[in-house]
Design an enzyme around this catalytic site. Sequence first.
Site, PDB file in Angstrom:
ATOM      1  N   SER A  32       3.708  -2.188   2.014  1.00  0.00           N
ATOM      2  CA  SER A  32       4.171  -3.418   1.355  1.00  0.00           C
ATOM      3  C   SER A  32       4.511  -3.178  -0.110  1.00  0.00           C
ATOM      4  O   SER A  32       5.194  -3.990  -0.727  1.00  0.00           O
ATOM      5  CB  SER A  32       3.093  -4.509   1.472  1.00  0.00           C
ATOM      6  OG  SER A  32       1.850  -4.028   0.988  1.00  0.00           O
ATOM      7  N   VAL A  71      -5.885  -1.789   8.703  1.00  0.00           N
ATOM      8  CA  VAL A  71      -6.197  -0.474   9.302  1.00  0.00           C
ATOM      9  C   VAL A  71      -7.681  -0.328   9.657  1.00  0.00           C
ATOM     10  O   VAL A  71      -8.043   0.545  10.434  1.00  0.00           O
ATOM     11  CB  VAL A  71      -5.755   0.720   8.407  1.00  0.00           C
ATOM     12  CG1 VAL A  71      -4.248   0.783   8.295  1.00  0.00           C
ATOM     13  CG2 VAL A  71      -6.441   0.692   7.043  1.00  0.00           C
ATOM     14  N   TYR A  92     -14.522   7.041  -3.762  1.00  0.00           N
ATOM     15  CA  TYR A  92     -13.078   7.243  -3.505  1.00  0.00           C
ATOM     16  C   TYR A  92     -12.810   8.723  -3.243  1.00  0.00           C
ATOM     17  O   TYR A  92     -12.116   9.078  -2.281  1.00  0.00           O
ATOM     18  CB  TYR A  92     -12.271   6.743  -4.715  1.00  0.00           C
ATOM     19  CG  TYR A  92     -10.773   6.934  -4.587  1.00  0.00           C
ATOM     20  CD1 TYR A  92      -9.997   6.044  -3.847  1.00  0.00           C
ATOM     21  CD2 TYR A  92     -10.125   8.003  -5.217  1.00  0.00           C
ATOM     22  CE1 TYR A  92      -8.615   6.219  -3.730  1.00  0.00           C
ATOM     23  CE2 TYR A  92      -8.750   8.181  -5.110  1.00  0.00           C
ATOM     24  CZ  TYR A  92      -8.002   7.284  -4.368  1.00  0.00           C
ATOM     25  OH  TYR A  92      -6.637   7.455  -4.259  1.00  0.00           O
ATOM     26  N   ALA A 111     -14.848  10.997  -2.174  1.00  0.00           N
ATOM     27  CA  ALA A 111     -15.425  11.385  -0.877  1.00  0.00           C
ATOM     28  C   ALA A 111     -14.533  10.921   0.267  1.00  0.00           C
ATOM     29  O   ALA A 111     -14.299  11.663   1.231  1.00  0.00           O
ATOM     30  CB  ALA A 111     -16.824  10.793  -0.731  1.00  0.00           C
TER      31      ALA A 111
HETATM   32  P1  NAP Z   1      -0.966   0.355  -3.970  1.00  0.00           P
HETATM   33  O1  NAP Z   1       0.291   0.168  -4.730  1.00  0.00           O
HETATM   34  O2  NAP Z   1      -2.212  -0.339  -4.387  1.00  0.00           O
HETATM   35  O3  NAP Z   1      -0.677   0.028  -2.419  1.00  0.00           O
HETATM   36  C1  NAP Z   1      -1.692   0.161  -1.485  1.00  0.00           C
HETATM   37  C2  NAP Z   1      -1.143  -0.187  -0.121  1.00  0.00           C
HETATM   38  O4  NAP Z   1      -2.223  -0.042   0.824  1.00  0.00           O
HETATM   39  C3  NAP Z   1      -0.654  -1.617  -0.028  1.00  0.00           C
HETATM   40  O5  NAP Z   1       0.559  -1.665   0.685  1.00  0.00           O
HETATM   41  C4  NAP Z   1      -1.756  -2.315   0.765  1.00  0.00           C
HETATM   42  O6  NAP Z   1      -1.256  -3.345   1.621  1.00  0.00           O
HETATM   43  C5  NAP Z   1      -2.253  -1.199   1.642  1.00  0.00           C
HETATM   44  N1  NAP Z   1      -3.583  -1.477   2.153  1.00  0.00           N
HETATM   45  C6  NAP Z   1      -4.746  -1.571   1.465  1.00  0.00           C
HETATM   46  N2  NAP Z   1      -5.747  -1.886   2.309  1.00  0.00           N
HETATM   47  C7  NAP Z   1      -5.202  -1.982   3.560  1.00  0.00           C
HETATM   48  C8  NAP Z   1      -5.716  -2.272   4.842  1.00  0.00           C
HETATM   49  N3  NAP Z   1      -7.020  -2.538   5.036  1.00  0.00           N
HETATM   50  N4  NAP Z   1      -4.865  -2.271   5.896  1.00  0.00           N
HETATM   51  C9  NAP Z   1      -3.552  -2.002   5.731  1.00  0.00           C
HETATM   52  N5  NAP Z   1      -2.997  -1.739   4.527  1.00  0.00           N
HETATM   53  C10 NAP Z   1      -3.823  -1.736   3.456  1.00  0.00           C
HETATM   54  O7  NAP Z   1      -1.366   1.896  -3.900  1.00  0.00           O
HETATM   55  P2  NAP Z   1      -0.491   3.234  -4.049  1.00  0.00           P
HETATM   56  O8  NAP Z   1      -0.662   3.730  -5.417  1.00  0.00           O
HETATM   57  O9  NAP Z   1       0.875   3.021  -3.515  1.00  0.00           O
HETATM   58  O10 NAP Z   1      -1.334   4.195  -3.096  1.00  0.00           O
HETATM   59  C11 NAP Z   1      -0.919   4.556  -1.782  1.00  0.00           C
HETATM   60  C12 NAP Z   1      -1.816   5.679  -1.289  1.00  0.00           C
HETATM   61  O11 NAP Z   1      -1.711   6.786  -2.179  1.00  0.00           O
HETATM   62  C13 NAP Z   1      -3.295   5.316  -1.232  1.00  0.00           C
HETATM   63  O12 NAP Z   1      -3.901   5.904  -0.108  1.00  0.00           O
HETATM   64  C14 NAP Z   1      -3.853   5.924  -2.510  1.00  0.00           C
HETATM   65  O13 NAP Z   1      -5.226   6.209  -2.421  1.00  0.00           O
HETATM   66  C15 NAP Z   1      -3.006   7.176  -2.605  1.00  0.00           C
HETATM   67  N6  NAP Z   1      -2.939   7.730  -3.962  1.00  0.00           N
HETATM   68  C16 NAP Z   1      -2.363   7.036  -4.969  1.00  0.00           C
HETATM   69  C17 NAP Z   1      -2.305   7.601  -6.240  1.00  0.00           C
HETATM   70  C18 NAP Z   1      -1.683   6.905  -7.414  1.00  0.00           C
HETATM   71  O14 NAP Z   1      -1.776   7.433  -8.534  1.00  0.00           O
HETATM   72  N7  NAP Z   1      -1.039   5.758  -7.245  1.00  0.00           N
HETATM   73  C19 NAP Z   1      -2.850   8.867  -6.462  1.00  0.00           C
HETATM   74  C20 NAP Z   1      -3.436   9.535  -5.396  1.00  0.00           C
HETATM   75  C21 NAP Z   1      -3.461   8.971  -4.147  1.00  0.00           C
HETATM   76  P3  NAP Z   1      -1.479  -4.919   1.332  1.00  0.00           P
HETATM   77  O15 NAP Z   1      -1.244  -5.113  -0.146  1.00  0.00           O
HETATM   78  O16 NAP Z   1      -0.456  -5.548   2.212  1.00  0.00           O
HETATM   79  O17 NAP Z   1      -2.888  -5.233   1.739  1.00  0.00           O
END
Ligand code: NAP
Length: 246
Positions: A13, A63, A154, A156
């Site tokens: 999203s 999820v 996180y 872990a």
């Molecule tokens: P974000 O902008 O906060 O987006 C998170 C996404 O995860 C949203 O679309 C949210 O959907 C979805 N989500 C959360 N809980 C959920 C659930 N229970 N069921 C289904 N969907 C769920 O985060 P992002 O930065 O794009 O991060 C995406 C991934 O990359 C994550 O796994 C994060 O840990 C990883 N990551 C990010 C970074 C960074 O610097 N941004 C660095 C390392 C790793 P809804 O809003 O619709 O609930």
Amino acid sequence: MNNKKTVIVTGASKGIGADIAIHFAEKGYNVVINYNSSAQSALLLQRSLAQNGYSVIAHKANVTNKLEVELMIKETIYQFGSVDVFVNNAGIAYEGLLNETEDYDIDNVINVNLKGVINCCRAVLPHMINNKSGKIINISSIWGISGASCESVYSASKAGVIGLTKALAKEAGPSGITVNCIAPGMIDTQMNASLTVEEVNEFTSKLPISRIGTTSEIADTVLFLASDSANYITGQTIAVDGGLTI
Ligand code: NAP
């Protein structure tokens, strides 16, 4: 139904997941935009891609809920005929001293970031095994490799995703399925919205590539792992982090 390949992207999203969905749509895939709470942004993304002629649906599924995930996969197969690529991107952040972290927050982070990935893999595997092909791509984090202070839970959960990737690659490889992982560094999304400019600058000043990463740089790596060029790669974690983990 059409003869395109189909991808499901969890947490599409917004942020990294939304850009992954856009990249796959532009590559000609049928795309399922999974979301949980952000219905409006998921549906806006779906509509704007569909208006441009891309084959995209949005599907709500938490999820952490096995039944909702199973239903999403069933509906995707009904609509598009198969699931060729599954991207486990959904995740939540949590910061705090370990001793001050409540049980609820620990359960929530582990349930979304690790058990959510397990739920999705379990739900899609029978279909991929039956097809004797499939690509699973998990989004971990550099903190799953090196650990972050005040992000123990996180870290872990994301280390768990790397372990799961390796184990499942061994288990599913004989069935024609590859399982790989990406460990992003600091990427420009809402997840980092609470950081000040000074905090971002301090972090990026230590990187060989001294800037924050873009969602497109993660999406490009996902596309590579989903492509035939990556057919002999499995169980790997690629750090897309500006060199932080060197
Ligand atoms: P974000 O902008 O906060 O987006 C998170 C996404 O995860 C949203 O679309 C949210 O959907 C979805 N989500 C959360 N809980 C959920 C659930 N229970 N069921 C289904 N969907 C769920 O985060 P992002 O930065 O794009 O991060 C995406 C991934 O990359 C994550 O796994 C994060 O840990 C990883 N990551 C990010 C970074 C960074 O610097 N941004 C660095 C390392 C790793 P809804 O809003 O619709 O609930």
